[in-house]
Each structure stands twice: as structure tokens, then as C-alpha cells.
Motif scaffolding. Sequence first.
Motif, PDB file in Angstrom:
ATOM      1  N   TYR A  47       0.834  -1.208   0.000  1.00 10.98           N
ATOM      2  CA  TYR A  47       0.000   0.000   0.000  1.00 10.98           C
ATOM      3  C   TYR A  47       0.868   1.258   0.000  1.00 10.98           C
ATOM      4  O   TYR A  47       0.641   2.197  -0.777  1.00 10.98           O
TER       5      TYR A  47
ATOM      6  N   ASP B 181      -5.139  -8.270  -2.826  1.00 12.83           N
ATOM      7  CA  ASP B 181      -6.277  -7.589  -3.442  1.00 12.83           C
ATOM      8  C   ASP B 181      -7.546  -7.843  -2.643  1.00 12.83           C
ATOM      9  O   ASP B 181      -8.386  -6.944  -2.465  1.00 12.83           O
ATOM     10  N   LYS B 182      -7.703  -9.062  -2.116  1.00  9.66           N
ATOM     11  CA  LYS B 182      -8.860  -9.357  -1.275  1.00  9.66           C
ATOM     12  C   LYS B 182      -8.779  -8.611   0.057  1.00  9.66           C
ATOM     13  O   LYS B 182      -9.804  -8.183   0.590  1.00  9.66           O
TER      14      LYS B 182
ATOM     15  N   TYR C  94      -7.491  -5.709   0.463  1.00  8.25           N
ATOM     16  CA  TYR C  94      -7.850  -4.324   0.162  1.00  8.25           C
ATOM     17  C   TYR C  94      -9.346  -4.147  -0.099  1.00  8.25           C
ATOM     18  O   TYR C  94      -9.943  -3.150   0.328  1.00  8.25           O
ATOM     19  N   ASN C  95      -9.954  -5.104  -0.782  1.00  6.12           N
ATOM     20  CA  ASN C  95     -11.283  -4.862  -1.350  1.00  6.12           C
ATOM     21  C   ASN C  95     -12.397  -5.785  -0.880  1.00  6.12           C
ATOM     22  O   ASN C  95     -13.565  -5.505  -1.131  1.00  6.12           O
ATOM     23  N   LYS C  96     -12.033  -6.881  -0.184  1.00  2.00           N
ATOM     24  CA  LYS C  96     -13.073  -7.854   0.168  1.00  2.00           C
ATOM     25  C   LYS C  96     -13.183  -8.094   1.663  1.00  2.00           C
ATOM     26  O   LYS C  96     -14.296  -8.098   2.209  1.00  2.00           O
TER      27      LYS C  96
ATOM     28  N   MET D 232     -12.663  -1.458   6.426  1.00  5.45           N
ATOM     29  CA  MET D 232     -11.831  -1.980   5.354  1.00  5.45           C
ATOM     30  C   MET D 232     -10.396  -1.456   5.486  1.00  5.45           C
ATOM     31  O   MET D 232     -10.115  -0.556   6.279  1.00  5.45           O
TER      32      MET D 232
ATOM     33  N   LYS E 223      -8.052   0.360   3.766  1.00  2.00           N
ATOM     34  CA  LYS E 223      -7.634   1.753   3.601  1.00  2.00           C
ATOM     35  C   LYS E 223      -8.122   2.611   4.753  1.00  2.00           C
ATOM     36  O   LYS E 223      -7.372   3.439   5.298  1.00  2.00           O
TER      37      LYS E 223
END
Length: 684
Positions: A169, A239-240, A242-244, A256, A258
Motif C-alpha cells: 500500500y 487484493d482481497k 484491500y477490497n473484500k 476496510m 484503507k
Amino acid sequence: MAASNERLLTKSRFKLGLECVTKLYYTGKKKEYADEDLDDPFLKTLAEYGFQVGELAKYYFCEDPVLENITITERKYDESVAETKNRLANKGKVVIAEAAFRYNNLFIRSDIIIKEGNKIDLYEVKAKSFNGDEKDGNISDFLSHEGKPNESINKGWVPYLYDLAFQKYVMQNALPGFIIRAHLLMANKDSTATIDGLNQKLRIVRDDGRASVQPVAGLKASMLGEPILKEINLDDIIDKIYNKYEVPTDWKKGVMFKEFVEFCEKIYLEDKRVYAPIGAKCKGCQFFSSLGNPDGLKSGFHECWKHNTGFSDELLSRPLVIELWGGLAGSISLTQNLIESGVFLLDKVEETMITPKSSNNKKEKKPGLLPIERRMEQVNRVKEKNGKSYFDKKGMEKEMKDWKYPLHMIDFETSMAALPFLKGLKPYEGIAFQFSHHILNEDGTVEHKGQFLEMEVGRYPNYNFVRALKKELENDEGSVFRYHYHENSYLNMIMRQLMDPACKINDRDELIAFIKTITRRKIDGKSEDAGNREMIDLWDLVLRYYYSPATKGSNSLKQVLPAIINDSKHLKDTYGKAGYYGKNLTVKSKNFDDHVWIQENKNNDPYKTLPEVFSGHNREELDNLVKDLEGLADGGAALTAYNYLQFSSVPEMQRQDICNALLRYCELDTLAMVMIVEGWKHWE
């Protein structure tokens, strides 16, 4: 650019916030808040199994990392970031170790990066190991409930994968235009060393108070044999993250990645305390200090509990539910359940609150206390303000009738080598480098019968260790005692090494047969087999027949010993006088001329009568270094000393002093087992 003392959220502070966001307020304030973390980077590095792995990894990316000067040694934030930027500006392939990056108030140092064109491969080198049959990109091992709505990171991998995600990140934001690919580089437990002495190729040195690894002169990648480290690309799982996946934090649900990073950055930058919920996690909080302690430092632990419970200092000085013994409860956290139910004090616990729904353990019930009964002994003594210990004398006497004299008390000190000693060995194979052996005869006489300590640099100790142990125990059929599972586990591990066809020593069959006589092991993955002289677990006897409120729910040898001493006039009279325990005294010792073990000014704790292995750091501090390492509840002092003598240049006089200290420490561990049995035999 940032000044070196600027408040930046580093990856270590991010991981601290992942444990508990409140810790971000207490960290770095050693003059204000108690902090049980050892403030010695050199000793902390020595205690880590994989301290050499990071240096070895550099040789996977260049032939001579020293000659090619790939490591950024600058420690100041701004200078190290500038140097990284300058190196990345070079054309062609660039390899950098300890590359530094900053984005806003986030700062990282990455173990290794490789830049080629607009792509950068990030490698985080971890002491954690994995099995090499996993394919690159197969992330199943890292996940819980894969493919289901509640899919998440496996709890054991959370610190490692979120560390890597944090680094990626920061790099993505600090280096717009670059494609960042993230990898873990770990020891492959299915690989074997193809050269002898791999672990001696990389030495650890103290450098301005810190630790660094120094390769032997002229070391080249071509001299290190076949690789024992393997990389795993984790971009898909990051990626998961970050987003899932929701961040596994108790700060709040549904947050989440971020948002969590920005939150931690903000509260750390502003030095703002945000209280997370209290829970079972608090038991291991490093920011703990007893109320009213003389050092004047605040207890972050108690400030959190005061905020969350509204209790006064008086209430918080009473026994809390985090002291409740939680062993043999399966995956259930009894403490967490109590806290979530609003029960914070032990004297408010009722039996129905901690009674297991299933009573399957009764099918194989041994004599003595069930786990629930033991927990209620603890709770009821708090309720009744009863400071007396529980002891089932009749039950213990029945156990003792089956013992064969002389009784043999043994204790092992062990380590692990991330880099194998010998060709054919695997990473992280256990090393048994020390044991102590006391005997207790039927007439009550005691003797420190024998000991073993292998400290010669580069010598693999396991086979000589078992030979020496066999010699100690083969002269009679007396019962052999251990304390907990450690000794049994290590002997079975050494037996597996002996059974490997690559092991060619002449007496392997004799050593295997000996180990089988005193151990218990699984023979087909399910059923168990035990030798006719299987070691008796003194820890198990403590659980079933003895409980002291002084232990506060702990069953470690170092807590049980002073507790039983305070219960036993016999022990105080026997071991609290001069002229009794020593080389030429009533109880024959291998390492003491005349030692008084029980002293009032040491709170009747024999462990407090021993000198420090490392000046300025007591045994408890060093033992805490390994509290999170699998298979080791304590032993940090011995492990750290062993690694120091194996992998550092130590003056001979200091080497001998450390060896003498280790011999005394281990001698006390087996004497402690003798004392416990004597205390029970003479119970009044």
C-alpha cells in the motif's frame, strides 16, 4: 522530508495497531508507561529463529550482496528515503535491501525489492515456514472458510499478510506509475540443505546497539548450495485484503483496509488515545504494571480496563477474569465469553458461565479434577477469600504407588535453526542442546545426577544429546518425569531424524529403541503408542491434584514452584539453609558449591536467586521473548544464549560465564520438579 524523530506510522506500529489500536498511544513512552517488551534489539534478534533468513535471501538475488552493496544502512527516515529514490533512478535491474518509502505519514523499510522497468517485486522475508508442496499462487493455506461468505485470512497468517499488504500500500502510493508485485519469501520445510555448516555462513553482530548479520568473508551465492527458501506471490490475496475482507480488528466491525490504515495513521500522528474493547487479548498486554508499583510508571492495561468497565482502582486490584485458567477448553475462549457478557471480576463468575456444553472429556476422565472443577477451585477461592491451596493428597498417594524409584527428573533446553547445521537437514529442525537430570531416591535423598550442554560452535548436538540421556537413564527402571509436552515432542522429533535413511550413525537403532521406551507417539496419525517407561507428566499431575491461588491460574513451573514452597514447611526448612545443597554437601550438585534456594528477601522464589545470563536482563524478560513461539512457553533465556554463542563472536571468558549460567538455570528446573514432589510427599 521527515525528521528522524517525526511520528510516522511504521509497519511495526501498524501491526501493533492491528493487535489493539489503543497500543498506538502507549508505545514509545517507556518513561511514562510500563512496557514489558525487552528494549534490546540485539537480544530480541537472537531470540528469533529466523534472524539469518533475511541475509540469506539477499544471495537469492545477487551473487555477492556485500560487494554489490545492495543494503541501505542509513537509519534516519529522510536520508534512507532519499537514498532509495536515488538508487531506483538507475537504469536497468536494481536490487535493494532495506529500501525505505514514505507516503504521507506512513513509513516502511522493505526487506528486498527488485526494479526492472516499471515493475517492482517486493519481497518480505519471514522466519515463518511453510511446506514446499504448495504451488505458487495457491492461497488456500492462508484462508479460513475459503469460498464461503465469511472467507477471511487464517488467524495464524494475519500478522504476516497484513504486514505485506501495508508495505505494498505504501509503495503503490509512494511510487505512482510503478506496478508493485508482493511476495513472501519463507523457509521451505520440505527442502534440505545440500552443504554442511550453512548456519555458520552468516554471523550475527551487535552494531551500535542493534543487530546485523555479517556474512563470512568472501561468501558468494554459489557457495550456499540449493535454495531452501521459496517465494509465494500474494497479489491475489492482498487484493482481497484491500477490497473484500474486513480488517480483523475489534476497534469496530466492517472497517476496510484503507480506512483502517488512515485511522491508525491519524491517531498515531495526533498522539490520540482511542479505546478498543477489552478482551482475552489483554492478558498478554505489554503495557501492564501492578497498581501501586514503586517505579512510578503508569499501567496502560489498567487505564483501558478502568475506561471500559468504569471500575475504581480498588475493584481493578481484585482478581480479574483474565487470570482464569483457560486450558483444555478447546477453541473456546472462556475469558472472552465472560468479558463480552459483562463479567470482569473472578468473584462474579458462576459455574454455569464456564461449564462446557459437551462433557465428552468424561469418557476418558483420569483421576483428579476435571478442567471445570479446577477452574471452580480457582473461582471459589477468590469468592471465599481463601488463600489456601487445594491438594488431593489421597489421590496423589494413589499415583505415587505406581512410581518406581529412583525417580528421574529431566528438563530440556532447545532451539531451532532456520538454516540447517548439516547437509541433509531441513530448515527449522529442532536442536536439543541441553538437559539436566536430578534423581529422588526412595529414602528421600536427592542428587543432581547429570547434565549435558553442547556449546561448541557449529556442532550439531541432537545425537550426542540422546546418547548422553540414554546413559543417564539406562541403569535402572525408575520412573522418568517431565514437565509438560516439550521433552516428549523433542525426543519424537529426534527419533524421526534417526529413522531417516540418510542417518548413518552406528548406534541409531539403539537410540531409537531407547526413545521409544520413554515416549508416547502417534503411530498412524490417530492411535497412540507408549513405551513401557513412558515419562510421567508432572504438569498433568499439577492440573489434576494441586491448585494454588498464588499462581493466578498459571501452571508454569516457574509459578508453581514458589507457590508450593509457600505451602511447605518441609521445603523451607530443607532448602532454606546453608550447608545443604552443593558439590560436597548433602544434596550433590554439579554447579553450586553451597546454595540457599529459599530466601525471604527473594520472595521464596528460587529462580530469583540465580544470576542473570545477560547483564541487565532477568530470566523472565528473556523467557517472554519466546512466548509466541510454538512449543515454547518459556526457555527464552537459554535459547537466546545458545544462539548468541553459536552465531556471534563471543570472548572466551564471557562464553564460559554464559555456559555456567545456563547449567545453573537448567539444574534448577529439574530441582524444581524434585521440590514439587517433595512438597507433596511431606504435605501437612
